[in-house]
Write a protein that holds these residues in place. Structure first.
Motif, PDB file in Angstrom:
ATOM      1  N   ALA A 169      27.964 -86.133  85.290  1.00  0.00           N
ATOM      2  CA  ALA A 169      27.761 -85.164  84.204  1.00  0.00           C
ATOM      3  C   ALA A 169      27.957 -83.730  84.678  1.00  0.00           C
ATOM      4  N   LEU A 170      27.694 -83.471  85.951  1.00  0.00           N
ATOM      5  CA  LEU A 170      27.855 -82.082  86.396  1.00  0.00           C
ATOM      6  C   LEU A 170      29.240 -81.817  86.981  1.00  0.00           C
TER       7      LEU A 170
ATOM      8  N   ARG B  67      25.447 -87.623  75.000  1.00  0.00           N
ATOM      9  CA  ARG B  67      26.373 -88.112  76.027  1.00  0.00           C
ATOM     10  C   ARG B  67      27.820 -88.067  75.538  1.00  0.00           C
ATOM     11  N   ILE B  70      29.934 -84.715  76.111  1.00  0.00           N
ATOM     12  CA  ILE B  70      30.692 -84.484  77.356  1.00  0.00           C
ATOM     13  C   ILE B  70      31.365 -85.775  77.852  1.00  0.00           C
ATOM     14  N   LEU B  72      30.325 -88.754  78.512  1.00  0.00           N
ATOM     15  CA  LEU B  72      29.705 -89.751  79.396  1.00  0.00           C
ATOM     16  C   LEU B  72      29.787 -91.083  78.668  1.00  0.00           C
ATOM     17  N   GLU B  92      41.162 -86.169  83.072  1.00  0.00           N
ATOM     18  CA  GLU B  92      39.976 -86.325  83.909  1.00  0.00           C
ATOM     19  C   GLU B  92      39.609 -85.055  84.685  1.00  0.00           C
ATOM     20  N   ARG B  96      36.278 -82.781  84.203  1.00  0.00           N
ATOM     21  CA  ARG B  96      35.352 -82.467  85.302  1.00  0.00           C
ATOM     22  C   ARG B  96      35.059 -80.971  85.345  1.00  0.00           C
ATOM     23  N   ARG B  99      32.807 -80.141  82.466  1.00  0.00           N
ATOM     24  CA  ARG B  99      31.440 -80.617  82.711  1.00  0.00           C
ATOM     25  C   ARG B  99      30.696 -79.702  83.677  1.00  0.00           C
ATOM     26  N   SER B 100      31.434 -79.109  84.627  1.00  0.00           N
ATOM     27  CA  SER B 100      30.771 -78.245  85.612  1.00  0.00           C
ATOM     28  C   SER B 100      30.129 -77.041  84.933  1.00  0.00           C
ATOM     29  N   ILE B 102      28.698 -77.236  81.931  1.00  0.00           N
ATOM     30  CA  ILE B 102      27.700 -77.734  80.982  1.00  0.00           C
ATOM     31  C   ILE B 102      26.543 -78.371  81.754  1.00  0.00           C
ATOM     32  N   PHE B 104      23.255 -80.614  82.160  1.00  0.00           N
ATOM     33  CA  PHE B 104      22.728 -81.778  81.443  1.00  0.00           C
ATOM     34  C   PHE B 104      21.407 -82.164  82.102  1.00  0.00           C
ATOM     35  N   PHE B 106      18.470 -84.880  82.049  1.00  0.00           N
ATOM     36  CA  PHE B 106      18.239 -86.238  81.550  1.00  0.00           C
ATOM     37  C   PHE B 106      16.746 -86.490  81.319  1.00  0.00           C
ATOM     38  N   ARG B 108      15.041 -89.061  82.422  1.00  0.00           N
ATOM     39  CA  ARG B 108      14.539 -89.298  83.785  1.00  0.00           C
ATOM     40  C   ARG B 108      15.266 -88.302  84.665  1.00  0.00           C
ATOM     41  N   ASN B 110      16.733 -88.367  87.432  1.00  0.00           N
ATOM     42  CA  ASN B 110      17.993 -88.816  88.043  1.00  0.00           C
ATOM     43  C   ASN B 110      18.322 -88.102  89.356  1.00  0.00           C
ATOM     44  N   GLN B 184      24.390 -75.191  88.668  1.00  0.00           N
ATOM     45  CA  GLN B 184      25.735 -75.302  88.081  1.00  0.00           C
ATOM     46  C   GLN B 184      26.215 -73.974  87.491  1.00  0.00           C
TER      47      GLN B 184
END
Lengths: 258, 269
Positions: A169-170, B67, B70, B72, B92, B96, B99-100, B102, B104, B106, B108, B110, B184
């Protein structure tokens, strides 16, 4: 109604049981293992052990050198095997492999390495690189890839998916995600598998000498062929001590690291 | 700050259209698993600097929606325009890169359990620093380590930088996850029930810290929650999701108790 104590097998299961039992009985007949042979064989073992005592220590320095060579083969073979296993395991792990075709191919290759016995790899490498410890080391490396490749892949598949998703995600690259989130989680399992692999390679390296692939195995074979049982006893004891020390050290390291 | 005209909106008038430029625009989006749609025809817009809460009962599709934004989870229909980019069109490498930018958070945390809090925060710089330098804090250059320490300080955890993630409490872990997100340097933050796994006291603390950081940094935020108090206290707008569809899109002040309660009642209806 109270259930019966044992479930009655289905017709197919029953036929399978009967066939399995018939095959076992036929196999016992084929291998010619009789009580008579056992009764006469056990005293002969006693006689052999009697002729091995006391062990002949006169060639201890040369046996020690061969033993060291055996252990060195195991260490180098294991390290090469582990190094080769890691990238292959990534390609053979579900969710990490870049393509299903790559996954199936690499899994197949690892299975091939695992299912062909190390003695056969040793024979192949003796032909390829000639007699001596190099052939044995390569055989052990291939055998290690077969063992570690599978277990490394499974360890990575079983890691928590959460950190992987977080890294994805990052914007992390696939290799970044594997190295940052997957390998650190699978590391205890990697260490465990690697230590088992070293133990396995140490035991294997002893017999590779029988086909000329280096190590102490050739010494044992010569001693037995020349009926030098007291010298053979020294070699067997030396092997026993080596394997025991490696197993103990491996257990200690495992407890220390994990 | 408005709901897409394409989305089914009931019960209340949609919020005012965005005056400022929007950071996120979701248009007729749908996603699901194995032919089963989790949500469909969802549309809304989030203005720069705005904070939006998405609320709804379990199974409403909140996490899947977040999800999908972005990718996922790959959406099956519709479009997402995120910080000026058409997300579904990206390859892709471009994805990427997007996503860097944004963050996120979660439900949990993670975090990678066996690694230190500092290493987990350093991971936040993976997309802008290729190679092994962001795999472990010990490999990171001094500037990156300093920045990661600063992020940990912002969440009040500089003193646990060297502690393994699996030795942290639930609240501390979630704060480290927020620090990783700050690392990030995000332009927009998505948070999926960021305090749902914490006890009420830790949850309040972390949510207050999270919202404070977002407000101070002027970041655009979209978060999902079950907690109506959090939605009202920390969001400018509340979007209700029920049964995989948009139920309402209102300014936080205009969302009435009955309306919110009915949304959660819709689960059984």
């Amino acid at each position: 109604m109270r259930p019966s104590r044992f479930e009655r097998p289905g017709a197919v299961t029953f036929v399978f049981y009967v066939l399995a039992l018939a095959f076992l009985i036929a196999s016992v007949g084929s291998v010619d293992l009789s009580v008579d042979r056992l009764v006469h064989g056990v005293p002969r073992i006693g006689d052999l052990v009697g002729r091995m005592v006391p062990p002949d220590l006169s060639r201890l320095p040369s046996i020690g050198a061969r033993l060291l060579e055996t252990f060195q083969m195991a260490v180098v073979g294991t390290v090469i095997g582990i190094a080769a296993s890691l990238p292959l395991a990534i390609l053979a792990a579900k969710g990490l492999s870049p393509h299903p075709l790559v996954y199936v191919s690499v899994r197949g290759l690892i299975s091939l390495f695992r299912t062909v016995p190390d003695l056969i790899w040793a024979l192949i490498f003796v032909i390829a690189v000639g007699l001596g410890p190099a052939a044995g080391t390569l055989a052990l490396a291939v055998d290690t890839v077969g063992f570690c490749g599978r277990f490394f892949a499974e360890a990575m598949e079983e890691t928590d998916k959460g950190p992987r998703e977080a890294l994805t995600a990052l914007g992390a690259s696939r290799i970044g995600m594997v190295c940052s989130a997957v390998i650190p989680q699978a590391l205890p399992s990697f260490i465990n598998t690697s230590l088992f692999s070293l133990e396995k390679a140490t035991r294997s390296s002893v017999v590779l000498g029988l086909v000329g692939a280096g190590g102490i195995g050739i010494e044992l074979k010569v001693a037995m062929d020349l009926f030098q049982y007291r010298q053979a006893a020294t070699i067997i004891l030396a092997i026993f001590i080596l394997v025991l020390v490696v197993e103990r050290a491996s257990t200690w390291l495992r407890a220390k690291v994990l | 700050m408005g709901a897409s005209a394409l989305a089914p909106v009931d019960d209340a008038a949609p919020a005012e259209p965005a005056a400022a430029s929007s950071d996120l625009e979701v248009v007729e989006l749908a996603a699901g698993f194995g032919g089963h749609a989790v949500f469909r025809r969802v549309g809304f817009r989030v203005a720069r600097g705005e904070s939006v809460a998405i609320i709804g009962p379990n199974g409403a599709g909140k996490s899947t929606l977040l999800r999908s934004i972005i990718r996922l989870i790959e959406p099956t229909e519709g479009a997402v325009r995120l910080v000026g980019q058409e997300v579904r069109m990206l390859r892709e490498r471009e994805l990427r890169r997007l996503r860097s930018r944004i963050g996120f958070v979660f439900q949990r945390h993670n975090l990678v359990a066996r690694l230190s809090a500092l290493t987990n925060v350093v991971h936040g710089a993976q997309a802008r620093t290729d190679g092994p330098r962001t795999w472990l804090q010990s490999l990171a250059p001094p500037a990156l380590r300093d920045e990661a320490m600063d992020c940990l300080s912002r969440v009040g955890l500089a003193h646990v930088a060297g502690r393994r993630a699996d030795r942290l409490s639930g609240g501390q872990s979630q704060r480290v996850a927020i620090a990783r997100m700050l690392m990030q340097r995000p332009q927009l933050v998505l948070a999926d029930e960021p305090v749902a796994s914490l006890d009420p006291s830790a949850g309040e603390e972390v949510m207050s810290l999270f919202a404070g950081l977002m407000r101070t940094s002027g970041l655009t935020v979209v978060f999902t929650t079950h907690n109506l108090h959090h939605a009202r206290a920390y969001a400018d707008r509340i979007i209700g999701l029920a049964g995989g569809s948009l139920a309402f899109d209102l300014p936080a002040g205009a969302a009435g108790e009955g309306q919110l309660a009915r949304l959660f009642g819709a689960r059984d209806g």
